[in-house]
Design a protein around this motif. Structure first.
Motif, PDB file in Angstrom:
ATOM      1  N   TYR A   1      -6.601  12.371   9.646  1.00 39.75           N
ATOM      2  CA  TYR A   1      -7.443  11.496   8.844  1.00 39.75           C
ATOM      3  C   TYR A   1      -6.709  11.070   7.571  1.00 39.75           C
ATOM      4  O   TYR A   1      -6.039  11.887   6.954  1.00 39.75           O
ATOM      5  N   PRO A   2      -6.768   9.804   7.160  1.00 36.81           N
ATOM      6  CA  PRO A   2      -7.700   8.748   7.573  1.00 36.81           C
ATOM      7  C   PRO A   2      -7.140   7.799   8.638  1.00 36.81           C
ATOM      8  O   PRO A   2      -7.660   6.697   8.803  1.00 36.81           O
ATOM      9  N   PHE A   3      -6.062   8.209   9.317  1.00 36.47           N
ATOM     10  CA  PHE A   3      -5.465   7.335  10.327  1.00 36.47           C
ATOM     11  C   PHE A   3      -6.035   7.635  11.713  1.00 36.47           C
ATOM     12  O   PHE A   3      -6.584   8.703  11.969  1.00 36.47           O
ATOM     13  N   LEU A   4      -5.852   6.672  12.617  1.00 33.90           N
ATOM     14  CA  LEU A   4      -6.392   6.791  13.970  1.00 33.90           C
ATOM     15  C   LEU A   4      -5.796   5.700  14.842  1.00 33.90           C
ATOM     16  O   LEU A   4      -5.646   4.558  14.393  1.00 33.90           O
TER      17      LEU A   4
ATOM     18  N   GLY B   1      -3.836   2.828  -1.225  1.00 34.61           N
ATOM     19  CA  GLY B   1      -4.064   1.584  -1.947  1.00 34.61           C
ATOM     20  C   GLY B   1      -2.793   1.099  -2.621  1.00 34.61           C
ATOM     21  O   GLY B   1      -1.701   1.621  -2.377  1.00 34.61           O
ATOM     22  N   GLU B   2      -2.914   0.118  -3.471  1.00 34.54           N
ATOM     23  CA  GLU B   2      -1.759  -0.437  -4.190  1.00 34.54           C
ATOM     24  C   GLU B   2      -1.511   0.386  -5.447  1.00 34.54           C
ATOM     25  O   GLU B   2      -1.880  -0.002  -6.550  1.00 34.54           O
ATOM     26  N   PHE B   3      -0.869   1.529  -5.268  1.00 34.06           N
ATOM     27  CA  PHE B   3      -0.588   2.440  -6.368  1.00 34.06           C
ATOM     28  C   PHE B   3       0.861   2.292  -6.829  1.00 34.06           C
ATOM     29  O   PHE B   3       1.720   1.799  -6.098  1.00 34.06           O
ATOM     30  N   ASP B   4       1.127   2.751  -8.046  1.00 33.09           N
ATOM     31  CA  ASP B   4       2.506   2.778  -8.552  1.00 33.09           C
ATOM     32  C   ASP B   4       3.289   3.944  -7.952  1.00 33.09           C
ATOM     33  O   ASP B   4       4.514   3.870  -7.831  1.00 33.09           O
ATOM     34  N   ASP B   5       2.578   5.006  -7.610  1.00 33.83           N
ATOM     35  CA  ASP B   5       3.240   6.182  -7.029  1.00 33.83           C
ATOM     36  C   ASP B   5       2.676   6.454  -5.643  1.00 33.83           C
ATOM     37  O   ASP B   5       1.697   5.842  -5.221  1.00 33.83           O
ATOM     38  N   GLY B   6       3.338   7.356  -4.941  1.00 30.10           N
ATOM     39  CA  GLY B   6       2.912   7.697  -3.594  1.00 30.10           C
ATOM     40  C   GLY B   6       3.920   7.267  -2.550  1.00 30.10           C
ATOM     41  O   GLY B   6       4.964   6.672  -2.849  1.00 30.10           O
ATOM     42  N   GLU B   7       3.597   7.566  -1.295  1.00 27.85           N
ATOM     43  CA  GLU B   7       4.464   7.231  -0.163  1.00 27.85           C
ATOM     44  C   GLU B   7       4.180   5.803   0.294  1.00 27.85           C
ATOM     45  O   GLU B   7       3.049   5.472   0.669  1.00 27.85           O
TER      46      GLU B   7
ATOM     47  N   TYR C   1       0.827  -1.214   0.000  1.00 27.55           N
ATOM     48  CA  TYR C   1       0.000   0.000   0.000  1.00 27.55           C
ATOM     49  C   TYR C   1       0.861   1.264   0.000  1.00 27.55           C
ATOM     50  O   TYR C   1       1.932   1.311   0.606  1.00 27.55           O
ATOM     51  N   LYS C   2       0.351   2.253  -0.719  1.00 27.48           N
ATOM     52  CA  LYS C   2       0.975   3.577  -0.732  1.00 27.48           C
ATOM     53  C   LYS C   2      -0.096   4.637  -0.495  1.00 27.48           C
ATOM     54  O   LYS C   2      -1.290   4.374  -0.670  1.00 27.48           O
ATOM     55  N   MET C   3       0.363   5.807  -0.110  1.00 28.90           N
ATOM     56  CA  MET C   3      -0.565   6.913   0.118  1.00 28.90           C
ATOM     57  C   MET C   3      -0.209   8.067  -0.802  1.00 28.90           C
ATOM     58  O   MET C   3       0.932   8.499  -0.862  1.00 28.90           O
ATOM     59  N   ARG C   4      -1.211   8.531  -1.520  1.00 30.95           N
ATOM     60  CA  ARG C   4      -1.055   9.708  -2.360  1.00 30.95           C
ATOM     61  C   ARG C   4      -1.592  10.913  -1.581  1.00 30.95           C
ATOM     62  O   ARG C   4      -2.732  10.879  -1.112  1.00 30.95           O
ATOM     63  N   PRO C   5      -0.813  11.977  -1.459  1.00 29.23           N
ATOM     64  CA  PRO C   5      -1.312  13.158  -0.742  1.00 29.23           C
ATOM     65  C   PRO C   5      -2.559  13.695  -1.435  1.00 29.23           C
ATOM     66  O   PRO C   5      -2.521  14.020  -2.629  1.00 29.23           O
TER      67      PRO C   5
END
Length: 258
Positions: free
Chosen positions: A105-108, A131-137, A28-32
């Protein structure tokens, strides 16, 4: 797979809540996110005492009703009205301070079992920027929490600690009988009757002025007094928000509640 947190109701913004897992979310990665659609129709957001000095510059600070009152930053005066973001949830002014409750958000941090004292990092899987993205953190690196995830964890831990200090602040206010039911009446020019806002709590200035010397020394020494005045000074902004709602066509109804 870890079990979901055992909660009867979810906090504001959260639609679902699952624990972050190195097995299930290894890729999983996170996109801002560029917008915050979850915020578009929210008019009141919890804040911590550390945030009072920043919040009170632009938003009124009130307290929710009930025994378990929490401080709230008003981003609008009526339900469904947020004057600081547009309909898509994009900030209309990038200089505005966003409360930490929004930024986490969306963490807790949540307990996975009611009897457990341990808090686990969870997130709302309904958002479209994790989600399972190609880019992001990346949230995990080689099966371990990434530096990005460690920073998220630290931020949430600090938020929890700030929440405990805020709860103590409100408890002290209640023990000193300084909280009262709030009411603000605003009479627009040409309107047949005023708009009255209720459904919140505020500090009773009369009781504050009448405090005994030992009580006053206590709130000076423990740092409560500047927070109290930040709240009281911020209440004048309710008229500013009212005027902005009028100008933007988001007219409140007379005799409304916050």
């Amino acid at each position: 797979m870890a079990s979901a947190p055992q909660t009867q109701s979810l906090p504001l913004f959260y639609k679902e809540l699952i624990p972050l897992s190195r097995q299930d979310h290894a890729k999983y990665k996170m996109r801002p996110p560029e917008t915050a659609p979850f915020l578009a129709n929210v008019h009141a957001v919890p804040v911590t005492v550390e945030e009072f000095p920043m919040v009170q510059r632009r938003m009124p600070i009130v307290f929710s009703v009930g025994d378990d009152a929490v401080p709230l930053a008003l981003m609008g005066l009526n339900e469904g009205v947020n004057l600081f973001v547009d309909d898509e949830g994009k900030l209309t002014d990038n200089t505005v301070y966003l409360p930490a409750y929004i930024r986490r958000y969306p963490f807790l941090l949540a307990r996975l079992q009611p009897e457990s004292e341990e808090l686990s990092l969870c997130f709302d899987p309904s958002v479209d920027w994790i989600g399972e993205f190609d880019d992001g953190e990346a949230l995990f690196t080689d099966g371990e929490p990434s530096e990005f995830t460690k920073q998220i964890m630290q931020f949430n831990e600090q938020f929890e600690q700030a929440g405990q200090r805020t709860a103590q602040f409100v408890k002290d206010l209640r023990e000193m009988d300084l909280l009262m039911d709030g009411e603000v009446s605003i009479q627009p020019e040409g309107a047949p009757q005023p708009f009255i806002y209720r459904g919140f709590q505020m500090i009773n200035e009369d009781k504050l002025r009448e405090m005994r010397g030992d009580q006053l020394r206590k709130i000076v020494q423990n740092g409560m007094l500047p927070l109290i005045y930040a709240h009281l000074m911020s209440l004048s902004l309710m008229r500013d928000l009212f005027g902005e709602q009028m100008r933007s066509g988001k007219m409140p109804q007379p005799d409304a509640g916050v």
